[in-house]
Design a protein around this motif. Sequence first.
Motif, PDB file in Angstrom:
ATOM      1  N   ARG A 133      -9.437   3.849  -3.542  1.00 49.22           N
ATOM      2  CA  ARG A 133      -8.013   3.515  -3.346  1.00 49.22           C
ATOM      3  C   ARG A 133      -7.886   2.269  -2.485  1.00 49.22           C
ATOM      4  O   ARG A 133      -7.095   1.368  -2.759  1.00 49.22           O
ATOM      5  CB  ARG A 133      -7.255   4.669  -2.682  1.00 49.22           C
ATOM      6  CG  ARG A 133      -7.007   5.840  -3.563  1.00 49.22           C
ATOM      7  CD  ARG A 133      -6.164   5.513  -4.799  1.00 49.22           C
ATOM      8  NE  ARG A 133      -4.928   4.845  -4.463  1.00 49.22           N
ATOM      9  CZ  ARG A 133      -4.438   3.768  -5.103  1.00 49.22           C
ATOM     10  NH1 ARG A 133      -5.065   3.253  -6.136  1.00 49.22           N
ATOM     11  NH2 ARG A 133      -3.307   3.221  -4.722  1.00 49.22           N
ATOM     12  N   GLN A 134      -8.671   2.231  -1.432  1.00 45.57           N
ATOM     13  CA  GLN A 134      -8.645   1.104  -0.503  1.00 45.57           C
ATOM     14  C   GLN A 134      -8.941  -0.202  -1.224  1.00 45.57           C
ATOM     15  O   GLN A 134      -8.207  -1.184  -1.093  1.00 45.57           O
ATOM     16  CB  GLN A 134      -9.713   1.378   0.556  1.00 45.57           C
ATOM     17  CG  GLN A 134      -9.554   0.716   1.864  1.00 45.57           C
ATOM     18  CD  GLN A 134     -10.515   1.351   2.839  1.00 45.57           C
ATOM     19  OE1 GLN A 134     -10.165   2.327   3.479  1.00 45.57           O
ATOM     20  NE2 GLN A 134     -11.701   0.819   2.954  1.00 45.57           N
ATOM     21  N   GLU A 163     -13.176   8.607  -3.252  1.00 45.05           N
ATOM     22  CA  GLU A 163     -11.749   8.526  -3.546  1.00 45.05           C
ATOM     23  C   GLU A 163     -11.036   7.568  -2.576  1.00 45.05           C
ATOM     24  O   GLU A 163     -10.293   6.683  -2.997  1.00 45.05           O
ATOM     25  CB  GLU A 163     -11.102   9.913  -3.453  1.00 45.05           C
ATOM     26  CG  GLU A 163      -9.619   9.883  -3.704  1.00 45.05           C
ATOM     27  CD  GLU A 163      -8.952  11.228  -3.497  1.00 45.05           C
ATOM     28  OE1 GLU A 163      -7.799  11.355  -3.975  1.00 45.05           O
ATOM     29  OE2 GLU A 163      -9.521  12.136  -2.875  1.00 45.05           O
ATOM     30  N   MET A 164     -11.288   7.730  -1.282  1.00 49.51           N
ATOM     31  CA  MET A 164     -10.604   6.902  -0.286  1.00 49.51           C
ATOM     32  C   MET A 164     -10.975   5.430  -0.422  1.00 49.51           C
ATOM     33  O   MET A 164     -10.108   4.557  -0.436  1.00 49.51           O
ATOM     34  CB  MET A 164     -10.913   7.393   1.127  1.00 49.51           C
ATOM     35  CG  MET A 164     -10.209   6.604   2.204  1.00 49.51           C
ATOM     36  SD  MET A 164     -10.513   7.315   3.823  1.00 49.51           S
ATOM     37  CE  MET A 164      -9.477   6.270   4.829  1.00 49.51           C
ATOM     38  N   LEU A 211      -4.383   4.931   4.900  1.00 49.97           N
ATOM     39  CA  LEU A 211      -4.855   6.029   4.043  1.00 49.97           C
ATOM     40  C   LEU A 211      -5.216   7.261   4.863  1.00 49.97           C
ATOM     41  O   LEU A 211      -4.965   8.392   4.430  1.00 49.97           O
ATOM     42  CB  LEU A 211      -6.018   5.560   3.179  1.00 49.97           C
ATOM     43  CG  LEU A 211      -5.648   4.530   2.098  1.00 49.97           C
ATOM     44  CD1 LEU A 211      -6.897   4.079   1.336  1.00 49.97           C
ATOM     45  CD2 LEU A 211      -4.588   5.047   1.148  1.00 49.97           C
ATOM     46  N   GLU A 251       2.234   1.678  -3.496  1.00 46.52           N
ATOM     47  CA  GLU A 251       1.207   2.176  -4.413  1.00 46.52           C
ATOM     48  C   GLU A 251       0.868   3.636  -4.158  1.00 46.52           C
ATOM     49  O   GLU A 251       0.508   4.359  -5.090  1.00 46.52           O
ATOM     50  CB  GLU A 251      -0.042   1.303  -4.310  1.00 46.52           C
ATOM     51  CG  GLU A 251       0.169  -0.080  -4.890  1.00 46.52           C
ATOM     52  CD  GLU A 251      -1.089  -0.925  -4.921  1.00 46.52           C
ATOM     53  OE1 GLU A 251      -2.198  -0.361  -4.966  1.00 46.52           O
ATOM     54  OE2 GLU A 251      -0.946  -2.160  -4.911  1.00 46.52           O
ATOM     55  N   GLU A 252       0.999   4.069  -2.912  1.00 46.43           N
ATOM     56  CA  GLU A 252       0.712   5.468  -2.568  1.00 46.43           C
ATOM     57  C   GLU A 252       1.957   6.355  -2.652  1.00 46.43           C
ATOM     58  O   GLU A 252       1.908   7.517  -2.272  1.00 46.43           O
ATOM     59  CB  GLU A 252       0.103   5.546  -1.162  1.00 46.43           C
ATOM     60  CG  GLU A 252      -1.321   5.035  -1.103  1.00 46.43           C
ATOM     61  CD  GLU A 252      -2.277   5.852  -1.952  1.00 46.43           C
ATOM     62  OE1 GLU A 252      -2.279   7.104  -1.845  1.00 46.43           O
ATOM     63  OE2 GLU A 252      -3.010   5.235  -2.752  1.00 46.43           O
ATOM     64  N   SER A 300      -8.785  -0.856  -4.426  1.00 48.08           N
ATOM     65  CA  SER A 300      -7.753  -1.132  -5.416  1.00 48.08           C
ATOM     66  C   SER A 300      -6.552  -1.816  -4.772  1.00 48.08           C
ATOM     67  O   SER A 300      -6.028  -2.810  -5.280  1.00 48.08           O
ATOM     68  CB  SER A 300      -7.328   0.168  -6.098  1.00 48.08           C
ATOM     69  OG  SER A 300      -6.249  -0.053  -6.961  1.00 48.08           O
ATOM     70  N   ILE A 301      -6.109  -1.298  -3.639  1.00 43.03           N
ATOM     71  CA  ILE A 301      -4.972  -1.883  -2.917  1.00 43.03           C
ATOM     72  C   ILE A 301      -5.309  -3.284  -2.438  1.00 43.03           C
ATOM     73  O   ILE A 301      -4.517  -4.220  -2.607  1.00 43.03           O
ATOM     74  CB  ILE A 301      -4.559  -0.973  -1.745  1.00 43.03           C
ATOM     75  CG1 ILE A 301      -3.963   0.340  -2.282  1.00 43.03           C
ATOM     76  CG2 ILE A 301      -3.579  -1.692  -0.816  1.00 43.03           C
ATOM     77  CD1 ILE A 301      -3.838   1.440  -1.258  1.00 43.03           C
ATOM     78  N   ALA A 341       0.834  -1.205   0.000  1.00 39.39           N
ATOM     79  CA  ALA A 341       0.000   0.000   0.000  1.00 39.39           C
ATOM     80  C   ALA A 341       0.868   1.254   0.000  1.00 39.39           C
ATOM     81  O   ALA A 341       0.577   2.216  -0.721  1.00 39.39           O
ATOM     82  CB  ALA A 341      -0.942  -0.013   1.201  1.00 39.39           C
ATOM     83  N   TYR A 372      -6.060  10.960   3.545  1.00 38.83           N
ATOM     84  CA  TYR A 372      -7.374  10.664   2.968  1.00 38.83           C
ATOM     85  C   TYR A 372      -8.440  10.793   4.044  1.00 38.83           C
ATOM     86  O   TYR A 372      -8.207  10.500   5.222  1.00 38.83           O
ATOM     87  CB  TYR A 372      -7.425   9.229   2.423  1.00 38.83           C
ATOM     88  CG  TYR A 372      -6.675   9.005   1.143  1.00 38.83           C
ATOM     89  CD1 TYR A 372      -7.334   9.027  -0.086  1.00 38.83           C
ATOM     90  CD2 TYR A 372      -5.309   8.745   1.148  1.00 38.83           C
ATOM     91  CE1 TYR A 372      -6.652   8.785  -1.271  1.00 38.83           C
ATOM     92  CE2 TYR A 372      -4.621   8.512  -0.031  1.00 38.83           C
ATOM     93  CZ  TYR A 372      -5.285   8.531  -1.222  1.00 38.83           C
ATOM     94  OH  TYR A 372      -4.607   8.294  -2.390  1.00 38.83           O
TER      95      TYR A 372
END
Length: 152
Positions: free
Chosen positions: A140-141, A136-137, A121, A32-33, A143-144, A29, A126
């Motif tokens: 992302r969560q 958005e948050m 996040l 990725e971030e 996706s990870i 994570a 986030y």
Amino acid sequence: MAVTIDIIDENSFLSEQEKIWLTELLQKACTEEKVSEHAELSLTLTNDEIIQEINKEYRGIDNPTDVITFALNDGENELQAELPNLLGDIIISMDKAKEQATSYGHSLERELGFLAVHGLLHLLGYTHDTVETEREMFGRQESILQSHGLAR
């Protein structure tokens, strides 16, 4: 070099293998971030009683919760490569994680991964206080989590 992640397992909830898995998830994570390799964070696994005390003291809510985060520097060290970027602390109630895994009908691994990534996040700034920031948050969560094999 990787982000420094300290896992504090207050009641020996997880095996060493599970701690390694959780560390790998958070490392992925962070990658990725695009978190600096000089960053540090801690993850504490506790129970409902302790997290309720923390929730009451810091948020004024006298109930247990699943995850609480405390951001330490809000990115103020990011430009100083020689100093660690102290992201902060993630605290997870294992009691709540187990309860929610059962309630949502998925594995404890999925729930614990969800809470850990959610906490990370938050440390990265986030929020989910509006429809847009929540979208958005949580996007992302998911996706990870999916990239780590923890799809819903």
